[in-house]
Design a protein around this motif. Structure first.
Motif, PDB file in Angstrom:
ATOM      1  N   SER A  86      -5.400  -1.614  13.943  1.00 48.43           N
ATOM      2  CA  SER A  86      -4.295  -0.725  13.619  1.00 48.43           C
ATOM      3  C   SER A  86      -3.482  -1.167  12.478  1.00 48.43           C
ATOM      4  O   SER A  86      -3.421  -2.291  12.313  1.00 48.43           O
ATOM      5  N   LYS A  87      -2.985  -0.095  11.770  1.00 44.70           N
ATOM      6  CA  LYS A  87      -2.335  -0.577  10.845  1.00 44.70           C
ATOM      7  C   LYS A  87      -0.451  -0.235  10.760  1.00 44.70           C
ATOM      8  O   LYS A  87      -0.151   0.432  11.818  1.00 44.70           O
ATOM      9  N   LYS A  88       0.184  -1.303  10.098  1.00 45.71           N
ATOM     10  CA  LYS A  88       1.733  -1.196  10.187  1.00 45.71           C
ATOM     11  C   LYS A  88       1.983  -0.085   9.462  1.00 45.71           C
ATOM     12  O   LYS A  88       1.540   0.218   8.311  1.00 45.71           O
ATOM     13  N   HIS A  89       3.328   0.354   9.527  1.00 43.82           N
ATOM     14  CA  HIS A  89       4.037   0.982   8.620  1.00 43.82           C
ATOM     15  C   HIS A  89       4.543   0.184   7.492  1.00 43.82           C
ATOM     16  O   HIS A  89       4.748  -1.063   7.809  1.00 43.82           O
ATOM     17  N   ILE A  90       4.568   0.716   6.495  1.00 43.23           N
ATOM     18  CA  ILE A  90       5.111  -0.154   5.214  1.00 43.23           C
ATOM     19  C   ILE A  90       6.297  -0.873   5.418  1.00 43.23           C
ATOM     20  O   ILE A  90       6.602  -1.874   4.726  1.00 43.23           O
ATOM     21  N   THR A  91       7.211  -0.193   6.129  1.00 45.39           N
ATOM     22  CA  THR A  91       8.471  -0.673   6.220  1.00 45.39           C
ATOM     23  C   THR A  91       8.217  -2.085   7.191  1.00 45.39           C
ATOM     24  O   THR A  91       9.421  -2.870   7.224  1.00 45.39           O
ATOM     25  N   SER A  92       7.231  -2.355   7.828  1.00 46.71           N
ATOM     26  CA  SER A  92       6.927  -3.592   8.711  1.00 46.71           C
ATOM     27  C   SER A  92       6.152  -4.619   7.641  1.00 46.71           C
ATOM     28  O   SER A  92       5.536  -5.565   8.166  1.00 46.71           O
ATOM     29  N   THR A  93       6.152  -4.300   6.401  1.00 43.21           N
ATOM     30  CA  THR A  93       5.455  -5.139   5.561  1.00 43.21           C
ATOM     31  C   THR A  93       6.354  -5.898   4.301  1.00 43.21           C
ATOM     32  O   THR A  93       7.270  -5.314   4.164  1.00 43.21           O
ATOM     33  N   PRO A  94       5.815  -6.812   3.778  1.00 45.22           N
ATOM     34  CA  PRO A  94       6.753  -7.448   2.680  1.00 45.22           C
ATOM     35  C   PRO A  94       6.759  -6.288   1.481  1.00 45.22           C
ATOM     36  O   PRO A  94       7.757  -6.342   0.668  1.00 45.22           O
ATOM     37  N   PHE A  95       5.958  -5.051   1.409  1.00 43.89           N
ATOM     38  CA  PHE A  95       6.061  -4.173   0.533  1.00 43.89           C
ATOM     39  C   PHE A  95       7.173  -3.026   1.138  1.00 43.89           C
ATOM     40  O   PHE A  95       7.161  -1.852   0.463  1.00 43.89           O
ATOM     41  N   LYS A  96       7.940  -3.142   2.022  1.00 39.98           N
ATOM     42  CA  LYS A  96       8.665  -2.244   2.327  1.00 39.98           C
ATOM     43  C   LYS A  96       9.703  -1.734   1.540  1.00 39.98           C
ATOM     44  O   LYS A  96      10.106  -2.251   0.541  1.00 39.98           O
ATOM     45  N   GLY A  97      10.037  -0.540   1.615  1.00 41.57           N
ATOM     46  CA  GLY A  97      10.939   0.388   0.471  1.00 41.57           C
ATOM     47  C   GLY A  97      10.042   0.761  -0.336  1.00 41.57           C
ATOM     48  O   GLY A  97      10.559   1.693  -1.466  1.00 41.57           O
ATOM     49  N   SER A  98       8.527   0.775  -0.269  1.00 37.78           N
ATOM     50  CA  SER A  98       7.651   1.435  -1.644  1.00 37.78           C
ATOM     51  C   SER A  98       8.000   1.055  -2.952  1.00 37.78           C
ATOM     52  O   SER A  98       8.264   1.784  -3.658  1.00 37.78           O
ATOM     53  N   LYS A  99       8.568  -0.216  -2.953  1.00 39.31           N
ATOM     54  CA  LYS A  99       9.125  -0.750  -4.367  1.00 39.31           C
ATOM     55  C   LYS A  99       7.900  -0.546  -5.422  1.00 39.31           C
ATOM     56  O   LYS A  99       8.201  -0.590  -6.654  1.00 39.31           O
ATOM     57  N   GLN A 100       6.793  -0.843  -4.882  1.00 42.43           N
ATOM     58  CA  GLN A 100       5.767  -0.787  -5.765  1.00 42.43           C
ATOM     59  C   GLN A 100       5.574   0.468  -6.639  1.00 42.43           C
ATOM     60  O   GLN A 100       4.872   0.359  -7.578  1.00 42.43           O
ATOM     61  N   GLN A 101       6.155   1.692  -6.197  1.00 35.18           N
ATOM     62  CA  GLN A 101       6.205   2.769  -6.921  1.00 35.18           C
ATOM     63  C   GLN A 101       7.504   2.799  -7.500  1.00 35.18           C
ATOM     64  O   GLN A 101       7.785   4.002  -8.064  1.00 35.18           O
ATOM     65  N   MET A 102       8.333   1.921  -7.650  1.00 39.84           N
ATOM     66  CA  MET A 102       9.700   2.182  -8.211  1.00 39.84           C
ATOM     67  C   MET A 102       9.865   0.927  -9.468  1.00 39.84           C
ATOM     68  O   MET A 102      10.609   0.055  -9.442  1.00 39.84           O
ATOM     69  N   GLU A 103       8.931   1.071 -10.432  1.00 39.90           N
ATOM     70  CA  GLU A 103       8.812   0.133 -11.379  1.00 39.90           C
ATOM     71  C   GLU A 103      10.208   0.283 -12.365  1.00 39.90           C
ATOM     72  O   GLU A 103      10.737   1.513 -12.611  1.00 39.90           O
ATOM     73  N   LEU A 150      -6.703  -7.519  -3.938  1.00 41.44           N
ATOM     74  CA  LEU A 150      -6.957  -6.366  -3.122  1.00 41.44           C
ATOM     75  C   LEU A 150      -7.081  -6.636  -1.698  1.00 41.44           C
ATOM     76  O   LEU A 150      -6.483  -5.674  -0.862  1.00 41.44           O
ATOM     77  N   VAL A 151      -7.586  -7.644  -1.234  1.00 38.13           N
ATOM     78  CA  VAL A 151      -8.091  -8.057  -0.086  1.00 38.13           C
ATOM     79  C   VAL A 151      -6.762  -8.504   0.922  1.00 38.13           C
ATOM     80  O   VAL A 151      -6.381  -7.871   1.992  1.00 38.13           O
ATOM     81  N   ILE A 152      -5.909  -9.134   0.141  1.00 42.29           N
ATOM     82  CA  ILE A 152      -4.443  -9.455   0.717  1.00 42.29           C
ATOM     83  C   ILE A 152      -3.611  -8.147   0.812  1.00 42.29           C
ATOM     84  O   ILE A 152      -2.982  -7.934   1.885  1.00 42.29           O
ATOM     85  N   SER A 153      -3.498  -7.128  -0.011  1.00 42.54           N
ATOM     86  CA  SER A 153      -3.020  -6.069  -0.133  1.00 42.54           C
ATOM     87  C   SER A 153      -3.242  -5.273   1.136  1.00 42.54           C
ATOM     88  O   SER A 153      -2.654  -4.613   1.847  1.00 42.54           O
ATOM     89  N   TYR A 154      -4.486  -5.253   1.603  1.00 40.58           N
ATOM     90  CA  TYR A 154      -4.977  -4.644   2.845  1.00 40.58           C
ATOM     91  C   TYR A 154      -4.562  -5.341   4.022  1.00 40.58           C
ATOM     92  O   TYR A 154      -4.103  -4.715   5.111  1.00 40.58           O
ATOM     93  N   PHE A 155      -4.814  -6.773   4.102  1.00 37.91           N
ATOM     94  CA  PHE A 155      -4.493  -7.463   5.236  1.00 37.91           C
ATOM     95  C   PHE A 155      -3.125  -7.466   5.590  1.00 37.91           C
ATOM     96  O   PHE A 155      -2.896  -7.429   6.741  1.00 37.91           O
ATOM     97  N   GLU A 156      -2.333  -7.195   4.751  1.00 34.26           N
ATOM     98  CA  GLU A 156      -0.761  -7.293   4.879  1.00 34.26           C
ATOM     99  C   GLU A 156      -0.451  -6.193   6.024  1.00 34.26           C
ATOM    100  O   GLU A 156       0.515  -6.152   6.763  1.00 34.26           O
ATOM    101  N   PHE A 157      -1.118  -4.960   5.980  1.00 32.40           N
ATOM    102  CA  PHE A 157      -0.939  -3.953   6.937  1.00 32.40           C
ATOM    103  C   PHE A 157      -1.392  -3.969   8.225  1.00 32.40           C
ATOM    104  O   PHE A 157      -1.137  -3.111   9.198  1.00 32.40           O
ATOM    105  N   LEU A 158      -2.360  -5.107   8.375  1.00 33.08           N
ATOM    106  CA  LEU A 158      -2.911  -5.051   9.647  1.00 33.08           C
ATOM    107  C   LEU A 158      -2.214  -5.702  10.917  1.00 33.08           C
ATOM    108  O   LEU A 158      -1.505  -6.629  10.820  1.00 33.08           O
ATOM    109  N   ILE A 159      -2.233  -4.906  12.070  1.00 39.41           N
ATOM    110  CA  ILE A 159      -1.627  -5.636  13.155  1.00 39.41           C
ATOM    111  C   ILE A 159      -2.332  -6.276  14.192  1.00 39.41           C
ATOM    112  O   ILE A 159      -3.372  -5.953  14.553  1.00 39.41           O
ATOM    113  N   THR A 160      -1.954  -7.686  14.349  1.00 36.49           N
ATOM    114  CA  THR A 160      -2.387  -8.384  15.094  1.00 36.49           C
ATOM    115  C   THR A 160      -1.636  -9.426  15.561  1.00 36.49           C
ATOM    116  O   THR A 160      -0.662  -9.909  15.077  1.00 36.49           O
ATOM    117  N   SER A 161      -1.867  -9.927  16.886  1.00 34.59           N
ATOM    118  CA  SER A 161      -0.898 -10.716  17.673  1.00 34.59           C
ATOM    119  C   SER A 161      -1.463 -12.196  17.162  1.00 34.59           C
ATOM    120  O   SER A 161      -0.384 -13.186  17.689  1.00 34.59           O
TER     121      SER A 161
END
Length: 488
Positions: free
Chosen positions: A279-296, A229-240
């Motif tokens: 701030s949060k990234k858009h999902i297209t800027s994360t490893p989850f881009k394409g919302s594949k998690q909802q395309m089983e 759960l923690v990584i799922s959240y952290f993947e969306f955070l924007i940091t330099s």
């Protein structure tokens, strides 16, 4: 100095001897301690035993080294987490739904077609007892067995017991749940089980239990795989501060240093238990881009893969082929988005005309106009103008060839005979294609109208293409036009 620890378990409490002082003290172990013990034991294994773990499909855990205290941020997240849908919904509007696919991208564990079962049987308990030599093996005891001279099957069982008890579904006692034993009896079937869905399910059940106990003012550390759960959240955070890329699995990238840094960076100033600062990234800027998690993938495809790939002995080879199929499936779904948009445009176009017409949605989701619509000159005039007054796209011959290659793949055009001449026949097909439609054929390639119904997306999903094309001044379905090419 004493060399052994005397332990007595009473619920979650363990009575241990402090080796350095020979004094006894009573304390409660945290789940994270069992995880640390497990990871440290893995780090000392020889390569031969690590290869056994890799062959099972759990190689990512060998590169994972995070010992961070996740409890505070984990509790902050679960109070904003819907365990029924698996969706994290923050106050700032951010939402993300955990799924088997997102869990696999993070963990890299097998996500086979068969579920992990929970059934306690005496036969399986005896099977485990013969290997670990005790009915209640602790994490410490199991870790000590890892370094002994076990055969491959016994080592696999011990490793899986540790993985479940110290990482996937850790509990306060540090003793495996006998209900999971049946999954380990058939060693060869372990990689075919859906360990990602199992890990996610354990997490959701643990969160429900924690929140229920919390309402009763019962202090209890939450179980489950918190890092998921923690990584799922952290993947969306924007940091330099960090650039972790988009490689998968993600688990090995999240070290103690990286996780602790993200916790500090996202902490709210003046509130040690509050987060959400970044701030949060858009999902297209994360490893989850394409919302594949909802395309089983449908169960039919998973079952078919299992049937066709069952003769492949190497798990890594099987996983590579399954990954190819998965990527192909998700690419198809992604490329269907413009097609569905085209379908929406067609519906809007017809429904907004002066004479509103009935649209008959079919099983194939293709547009079919009623007889009255086909005879309606105004509707056809609008569609014709819409198709022909737009700027034209240009496609090269190799792109057109790729298009027809996919037509063969989806059996939209009959598969050629053995003496099929690819180059010669494609030239004939392309010539018919350009002659039968309003397409300009020239030395540079082929011109299509700009709004020509999402030609590129049809490269991967032609059968469900909703929009129509104009052939010989009459409106026909795309699949019908391909039949004309085949028969022509």
């Amino acid at each position: 100095m004493e060399t052994t620890n005397h332990k007595k378990r009473d619920g979650r409490e363990i009575l241990c001897t402090d080796i350095s002082t020979s004094s006894k003290k009573k304390y409660k172990r945290q789940n994270s301690e069992y995880t640390r013990i497990f990871l440290e034991a893995l780090s000392t294994l020889p390569e031969q035993k690590k290869d056994i773990i890799r062959k099972l499909g759990f190689g990512s855990i060998l590169s994972f080294s995070c010992y961070s205290n996740l409890q505070v941020i984990f509790e902050w997240l679960i109070y904003q987490f819907d365990t029924n849908s698996g969706t994290l919904s923050l106050e700032d509007g951010f939402t993300f739904t955990l799924s088997c696919h997102s869990a696999q991208m993070i963990l890299g564990f097998p996500a086979g077609p068969k579920p992990v079962v929970r059934t306690k049987t005496m036969e399986c308990s005896d099977f485990i007892m013969n290997i670990v030599k005790t009915h209640s093996p602790t994490v410490e005891h199991l870790c000590s067995l890892l370094s002994t001279d076990l055969n491959e099957d016994s080592f696999t069982v011990v490793f899986m017991l540790l993985l479940i008890t110290a990482f996937i579904d850790p509990n306060a006692t540090g003793v495996p749940n006998p209900a999971y034993y049946p999954n380990l009896k058939e060693i060869g079937s372990i990689p075919n089980l859906d360990w990602c869905s199992f890990t996610l399910d354990c997490l959701l059940r643990s969160i429900k239990k924690f929140l229920f106990r919390k309402m009763q003012n019962i202090e209890l550390e939450s179980g489950g795989c918190k890092i998921l759960l923690v990584i799922s959240y952290f993947e969306f955070l924007i940091t330099s501060e960090f650039n972790l890329g988009n490689s998968v699995p993600r688990l090995p990238l999240w070290t103690t240093h990286v996780v602790n840094s993200y916790i500090a960076l996202d902490s709210q100033q003046g509130n040690s238990r509050g987060f959400g600062r970044l701030s949060k990234k858009h999902i297209t800027s994360t490893p989850f881009k394409g919302s594949k998690q909802q395309m089983e993938m449908p169960p039919e495809i998973k079952d078919y893969m299992e049937l066709k790939f069952q003769g492949i002995a190497s798990f890594q080879d099987k996983k590579r082929l399954q990954s190819l199929v998965s990527n192909f499936f998700h690419k198809m779904v992604q490329n269907s988005i413009p097609i569905v948009r085209g379908y929406v445009d067609d519906i809007q176009l017809v429904s907004s005309s002066s004479n509103k017409q009935e649209i008959d949605p079919t099983v194939g989701n293709e547009m079919q106009f009623s007889t009255q619509t086909k005879k309606n000159a105004t509707t056809e005039e609008i569609k014709s103008k819409w198709l022909y007054t737009n700027r034209r796209k240009k496609f090269r011959k190799n792109e057109m060839e790729q298009f027809f290659q996919n037509m063969f793949l989806f059996h939209q055009i009959e598969v050629p005979k053995d003496n099929y001449n690819t180059s010669m026949d494609f030239k004939q097909i392309l010539h018919k294609f350009s002659k039968g439609c309003s397409i300009g054929e020239n030395s540079d390639g082929f011109d299509l109208p700009n709004n020509y119904p999402d030609y590129e997306s049809s490269l991967l999903h032609p059968k469900d293409m909703a929009s129509t094309i104009i052939s010989n001044d009459s409106s026909v379905q795309f699949s019908e036009f391909l039949e004309q090419i085949k028969e022509g």
